[in-house]
Scaffold this motif. Sequence first.
Motif, PDB file in Angstrom:
ATOM      1  N   GLY A  42       0.791  -1.211   0.000  1.00 36.42           N
ATOM      2  CA  GLY A  42       0.000   0.000   0.000  1.00 36.42           C
ATOM      3  C   GLY A  42       0.825   1.263   0.000  1.00 36.42           C
ATOM      4  N   VAL A  46      -3.260   3.593   2.525  1.00 31.33           N
ATOM      5  CA  VAL A  46      -4.230   2.652   1.959  1.00 31.33           C
ATOM      6  C   VAL A  46      -3.496   1.404   1.486  1.00 31.33           C
ATOM      7  CG1 VAL A  46      -5.828   4.490   1.305  1.00 31.33           C
ATOM      8  CG2 VAL A  46      -4.202   3.641  -0.366  1.00 31.33           C
ATOM      9  N   LEU A  48      -4.004  -2.961  -0.185  1.00 27.39           N
ATOM     10  CA  LEU A  48      -4.833  -3.937  -0.891  1.00 27.39           C
ATOM     11  C   LEU A  48      -5.795  -4.618   0.083  1.00 27.39           C
ATOM     12  CD1 LEU A  48      -2.265  -5.626  -3.284  1.00 27.39           C
ATOM     13  CD2 LEU A  48      -3.784  -3.690  -3.737  1.00 27.39           C
ATOM     14  N   ILE A  52     -13.009   0.573  -0.325  1.00 28.94           N
ATOM     15  CA  ILE A  52     -12.773   1.786  -1.100  1.00 28.94           C
ATOM     16  C   ILE A  52     -13.215   3.035  -0.341  1.00 28.94           C
ATOM     17  CG2 ILE A  52     -14.938   1.574  -2.384  1.00 28.94           C
ATOM     18  CD1 ILE A  52     -11.604   3.032  -3.712  1.00 28.94           C
ATOM     19  N   ALA A  55     -10.457   3.945   2.033  1.00 31.53           N
ATOM     20  CA  ALA A  55      -9.321   4.446   1.266  1.00 31.53           C
ATOM     21  C   ALA A  55      -9.557   5.887   0.816  1.00 31.53           C
ATOM     22  CB  ALA A  55      -9.055   3.540   0.057  1.00 31.53           C
ATOM     23  N   VAL A 101      -6.401   3.118  -9.235  1.00 33.59           N
ATOM     24  CA  VAL A 101      -6.798   1.976  -8.408  1.00 33.59           C
ATOM     25  C   VAL A 101      -7.761   1.098  -9.198  1.00 33.59           C
ATOM     26  CG1 VAL A 101      -6.498   3.193  -6.201  1.00 33.59           C
ATOM     27  CG2 VAL A 101      -8.724   3.213  -7.306  1.00 33.59           C
ATOM     28  N   LYS A 102      -7.766  -0.186  -8.835  1.00 32.71           N
ATOM     29  CA  LYS A 102      -8.782  -1.119  -9.324  1.00 32.71           C
ATOM     30  C   LYS A 102      -9.541  -1.597  -8.097  1.00 32.71           C
ATOM     31  CE  LYS A 102      -6.163  -2.990 -13.191  1.00 32.71           C
ATOM     32  NZ  LYS A 102      -5.516  -4.216 -13.704  1.00 32.71           N
ATOM     33  N   VAL A 103     -10.868  -1.743  -8.283  1.00 28.85           N
ATOM     34  CA  VAL A 103     -11.739  -2.131  -7.182  1.00 28.85           C
ATOM     35  C   VAL A 103     -12.600  -3.306  -7.630  1.00 28.85           C
ATOM     36  CG1 VAL A 103     -13.535  -1.318  -5.592  1.00 28.85           C
ATOM     37  CG2 VAL A 103     -11.817   0.287  -6.444  1.00 28.85           C
ATOM     38  N   GLU A 107     -13.481  -3.624  -2.654  1.00 25.69           N
ATOM     39  CA  GLU A 107     -12.133  -3.687  -2.085  1.00 25.69           C
ATOM     40  C   GLU A 107     -11.074  -3.329  -3.118  1.00 25.69           C
ATOM     41  OE1 GLU A 107     -11.437  -7.508  -0.350  1.00 25.69           O
ATOM     42  OE2 GLU A 107     -12.834  -7.146   1.283  1.00 25.69           O
ATOM     43  N   LEU A 108     -10.031  -2.652  -2.646  1.00 29.11           N
ATOM     44  CA  LEU A 108      -8.908  -2.324  -3.515  1.00 29.11           C
ATOM     45  C   LEU A 108      -8.181  -3.605  -3.911  1.00 29.11           C
ATOM     46  CD1 LEU A 108      -7.319   0.754  -1.703  1.00 29.11           C
ATOM     47  CD2 LEU A 108      -8.554   0.752  -3.863  1.00 29.11           C
ATOM     48  N   SER A 110      -5.816  -3.251  -6.694  1.00 29.78           N
ATOM     49  CA  SER A 110      -4.611  -2.760  -7.346  1.00 29.78           C
ATOM     50  C   SER A 110      -4.432  -1.280  -7.034  1.00 29.78           C
ATOM     51  CB  SER A 110      -4.700  -2.966  -8.863  1.00 29.78           C
ATOM     52  OG  SER A 110      -3.507  -2.543  -9.496  1.00 29.78           O
ATOM     53  N   ILE A 111      -3.175  -0.891  -6.792  1.00 28.70           N
ATOM     54  CA  ILE A 111      -2.837   0.507  -6.532  1.00 28.70           C
ATOM     55  C   ILE A 111      -1.605   0.815  -7.388  1.00 28.70           C
ATOM     56  CG2 ILE A 111      -2.103   2.208  -4.811  1.00 28.70           C
ATOM     57  CD1 ILE A 111      -3.300   0.268  -2.664  1.00 28.70           C
TER      58      ILE A 111
END
Length: 178
Positions: A42, A46, A48, A52, A55, A101-103, A107-108, A110-111
């Motif tokens: 992270g 924030v 993984l 969201i 975050a 970010v991917k959600v 939930e996260l 990817s950052i």
Amino acid sequence: MKRQNSFRMLGLFVLLACMLAACSSQAGPAGAFDPENQQEYGVSGVYLGQNIKEAMDLLKPTKADFMDMISRESYTVERMAKGEGEAVMGMLLIDRTQLLVKVRKGELISIMLGGVAKEDAARFQTLRGLSMYDSKEQLKKLYGEGSGETEVVYEGSKYTANFGVSGGQVVWFRFDSK
């Protein structure tokens, strides 16, 4: 008189113990990098697996846009926080820095961060304390030996951390769930 001195010494001891505890809690994660701990993956507070909504409350972006990567449907943080969205990509603007970010289901997963202005580098630290533009030696000190030269990779069974190195400095990083 001895009793008064004893109380002073006890007071100083308690004060010193509190100061040491406070300093040690701000030093970042202790010990070696744990590739199985999701909180190792992270930046700026924030990590993984985090919801969201949490975050977004921590990052406080100037602007944020979220869109489903397949249907192109727009999503709000509130909808995602409730678990909606299988493959949502978000672009957050934090002052002049973009954080991607991917959600998935709130939930996260990817950052990604790169292109940070040098004067903003210290603001975007990994949870282990690595700042953008830190040296490759600092990366090794905080994370241990990774694989690769220009893209240094650290892998656990569920998570991956990738650090881009150019000119001996970390210039981008990405944390992903597998």
